[in-house]
Design an enzyme around this catalytic site. Sequence first.
Site, PDB file in Angstrom:
ATOM      1  N   ASP A  36      37.803 -31.715   6.698  1.00  0.00           N
ATOM      2  CA  ASP A  36      38.292 -32.263   5.694  1.00  0.00           C
ATOM      3  C   ASP A  36      37.558 -33.301   5.025  1.00  0.00           C
ATOM      4  O   ASP A  36      37.501 -34.418   5.613  1.00  0.00           O
ATOM      5  CB  ASP A  36      39.679 -32.687   6.171  1.00  0.00           C
ATOM      6  CG  ASP A  36      40.832 -32.657   5.355  1.00  0.00           C
ATOM      7  OD1 ASP A  36      40.558 -32.983   4.109  1.00  0.00           O
ATOM      8  OD2 ASP A  36      41.921 -32.295   5.647  1.00  0.00           O
ATOM      9  N   ASP A  37      37.376 -33.432   3.836  1.00  0.00           N
ATOM     10  CA  ASP A  37      36.999 -34.566   2.825  1.00  0.00           C
ATOM     11  C   ASP A  37      35.314 -34.900   3.367  1.00  0.00           C
ATOM     12  O   ASP A  37      34.966 -36.030   2.848  1.00  0.00           O
ATOM     13  CB  ASP A  37      37.429 -35.588   3.061  1.00  0.00           C
ATOM     14  CG  ASP A  37      38.807 -35.605   2.227  1.00  0.00           C
ATOM     15  OD1 ASP A  37      39.069 -34.725   1.653  1.00  0.00           O
ATOM     16  OD2 ASP A  37      39.622 -36.737   2.156  1.00  0.00           O
ATOM     17  N   CYS A  74      42.173 -30.877  -1.599  1.00  0.00           N
ATOM     18  CA  CYS A  74      42.188 -29.858  -0.517  1.00  0.00           C
ATOM     19  C   CYS A  74      43.105 -28.950  -0.581  1.00  0.00           C
ATOM     20  O   CYS A  74      42.605 -27.559  -0.563  1.00  0.00           O
ATOM     21  CB  CYS A  74      42.715 -30.651   0.950  1.00  0.00           C
ATOM     22  SG  CYS A  74      44.509 -31.341   0.688  1.00  0.00           S
ATOM     23  N   ASP A 319      36.595 -28.916   2.690  1.00  0.00           N
ATOM     24  CA  ASP A 319      37.357 -28.339   1.484  1.00  0.00           C
ATOM     25  C   ASP A 319      36.970 -29.112   0.262  1.00  0.00           C
ATOM     26  O   ASP A 319      37.264 -28.594  -0.968  1.00  0.00           O
ATOM     27  CB  ASP A 319      38.701 -28.774   1.921  1.00  0.00           C
ATOM     28  CG  ASP A 319      39.130 -30.148   2.167  1.00  0.00           C
ATOM     29  OD1 ASP A 319      38.273 -30.951   2.248  1.00  0.00           O
ATOM     30  OD2 ASP A 319      40.122 -30.290   2.479  1.00  0.00           O
ATOM     31  N   ASN A 320      36.154 -30.373   0.366  1.00  0.00           N
ATOM     32  CA  ASN A 320      36.049 -30.933  -0.891  1.00  0.00           C
ATOM     33  C   ASN A 320      34.919 -32.121  -0.433  1.00  0.00           C
ATOM     34  O   ASN A 320      35.105 -32.637   0.668  1.00  0.00           O
ATOM     35  CB  ASN A 320      37.181 -31.700  -1.881  1.00  0.00           C
ATOM     36  CG  ASN A 320      37.784 -32.414  -0.889  1.00  0.00           C
ATOM     37  OD1 ASN A 320      39.076 -31.841  -0.635  1.00  0.00           O
ATOM     38  ND2 ASN A 320      37.582 -33.766  -0.693  1.00  0.00           N
TER      39      ASN A 320
END
Length: 678
Positions: A36-37, A74, A319-320
Site C-alpha cells: 500500500d502506497d 488505492c 497500488d500507487n
Amino acid sequence: MKDAAHNKQTPSIGCGCSSCKCSATKKPNFVFILVDDQDKSYNSSHPRYQPALHKYLRTQGTEFDNHYVTTPVCCPSRTNILFGKYSHNTNMTDVFPPAGGYTKWLAAGLNHGPYLPKYLQDAGYNTYYAGKFLVEYALYNYRPVPEGWTDFDAAIHPWVFRYEYPVFARNGGQPTLYAGQYHTDVVASKARAQIQSAKKAGKPFYIQVAPIGCHDACYVDEDFNGYLTPPLPAPRHAKLYAEVNLPLRPNHNEEDVSDKPAWLQAVPRLDAANVTYLNEYYRERLRSLRAVDELVEAVVKELEAVGELDNTYIIYTGDNGYHLGAHRLGAGKETPYQEDIQVPFLIRGPGIQAGKVSTTPTAHEDILPTILSLAGMSLPSDLDGQPLPLPLSNSKEAKAVQYEQPKHKFEQHLTEYWGLFADQLAAGELSRITNFTWKAVSVHTPEQNYKYVVWCSGEREFYDRSVDQFELVNSAKSADPRLLDRLDALLSALAHAKAGQLTNPWPTIHPDNSVTSFAQALNPKHDDFYRQLPKFKFLSCLDHYDTENELSPFYHSSQQRQQLEAAAAAAPPLDFAKLRQQRLLQYKEAVADGWARQEKLGQPEYTVNFKAAESAPGVNFKAAESAPGVNFNVKPGTVLAGVEAHAVPLPAAEFERFRRYKADMVDEAKYYRLKSMA
C-alpha cells in the site's frame, strides 16, 4: 454466459522441481503481494530497507523499472489490477461512495466479476485473499463478500489502517479483533496458513497478500471523523533508520512553480518544520516496510517448506506511488507527477530470468493478462492490458512455458484521476480544491520520453522527461505545437478507449493504418491532420467519470461536441459546495442502505474446524477454543494461522459505536433528502 475462451488451457509449465515427481503440464501457482502506497521514486525498496525483497525477488527474478499505475489512488488502482481494465472502463474512480468503494463494487455488480479470481477458478485454481481489499470494505457492507475466492479474509473499515488494532471478517463471518497483534504480522500469518491450506487441497493456487504497510495510519473518533498520521511500524522496528533522511530530489520543495497549474501555484513552499516532519515521515514509512519485507521472506520460506517454491510465480508491487516534498507538496498521492504514478514491480518464478532489469514501460492493467498467460489460459477479449514482455531464461522451465507474448509495443499509457486532492502538509488549503480532475498520456520510446497532461480547468502541462526527469519545466506553452498536437490526439484516442484500443490506439487515430507508431505519427506529412483535430477538453470539473464531460474528436462528432459545449455554456456554473453536499448525502444513504442490507442477511452461519486449528504450527488451540464466541468461518480442512490464537470477537463497544453511526446516517440522510426536496 461464460466465454469458452476463458476456460481454454494449453500445457503451461514444467514442474521446475528437480527432486519431485509431477506432470509436465502441472499448472503454476501464484502469490501476488500488493503493498500500500509504496513509492519507487524515494528508493524505499532498496536492499538496505527491504533486504528480503532484494534477496528473494530482485536477485532471483526480474524487476520492471518503469511500471506505472493508471489511477494513483488505492480503490480504483486495485480494481484495475483485478479486472485488467482502466478506471474509465470499470468506472471505479474514488475510495468512497458514490463513485467508489465497496458500495460501488456491489452496486455495479463488480463482485460477480468476471475478474481475476473467477477466471482462475474456472481454470481449476483455488484462490485466496488475505489483507486489505478496499478501504470501504466495511462493517456495514462486508456481506456479501466478492465472489471468486476460495477463502476471503479481509480487513474491514474503519479499522483497515489501524496497525495496532487489526479487525478482519473472514468469508463474511464474524468480525474478529487480533488483540495485541501488528496488522502486517497478522496478514503474514494468515498468508502462510493459506499456503498450507492450498497445498493440502492439492490444486494449483492463487494467493493475493495485501499488507497495509506503508500506508498512513488512520484513526476514527466517536463522531467517525478520520485522522491520518504517519505509518506505525512494528515495535521491533521503531528505532530503525534514525540517521536516515528523505532523499532530496531536484523537484523537492520546488522554488518556482509559476509554470504549474494554478492550484499548485497557490501552495506555499515547505518550511523548516515541514522538512523535519517529512524526514521522520519517511523513516516511519521505511520502518513499516520492514514488517512487509519479513512477510515476503515468510511467504518464500513457506512455499519452500511445502515444496511449491519452484512452481510458483511471486509478484510484488504497490497500488500507487507517493510524493514526499515533490513540487513543494507534502505527503500524498493522486497527482500526475512521476512520484505518484511509478511503483516497484518485481516477479520471480519458473523460467523468469534472475537478476534482470527491464526498462520496458508497463502498467497495472498488464498484470491480469500476464497471470492468465502464465497459467496457460487464453485471454478474454475485453482486457485493456496485455501480457508483460517477460524475459524468459534458456532453462528447461522457461521452455515449458506456453506464454502469450504481447502483441503491441509498450509505447504509451494513459493515466487519469477524478476528484479532490488530499495532502498531509497542505490539507487545510488543498482539501478545498475542486478542479483536481485530469488525464495524461506518457510516451516512452528509445527516442522520446514525454508526458502531456490536461486538467479539467483547461490548463495543460508538457514535460520532455528525457531532459527533464523531475518535471521541473512545463513546456506546454513553448514546445513545438506539432508535437503537442500529436500528444493531444493520442490522449484523445485513449481517453475513452476499450480493450485493444488502449494497447494499440493508432487505428483509432488513423483508420487507414497509415500510422502504427508514435515515430510514424511525427512525419511532417501528417501536420495538417493533427493541427485541425479538436483538442481534448473537459467541460467541467466533475469528481466522477462522465463520457459526455470529456470531449474527444474520436468519440464525439462535431455535432455532438457543439451540442455538449453549448449545453455546458448555457448551464449555470457548478456549485461545488452543493455538489459536495450532494455527494455527502449519497454517501450517507449508501451507508444507511448497507446497514439495512446487513440486517436482512441476518447473522452469518459459521463452520469451525478445530482440528485444523490444532494442527496449525504455533497455534494455541486451547486459547483459540476458549476465546468467547470466536468463530473462524472456514471450510473443513482449512489450516488456521497461528495468529488465530489471539482472535477475539470484535468488542461490543465497537458495534455500539457503529449502531450510533448507523442511526446518525439514517437520520441525516432523511434530513438532507427532505431538505433537497423543499
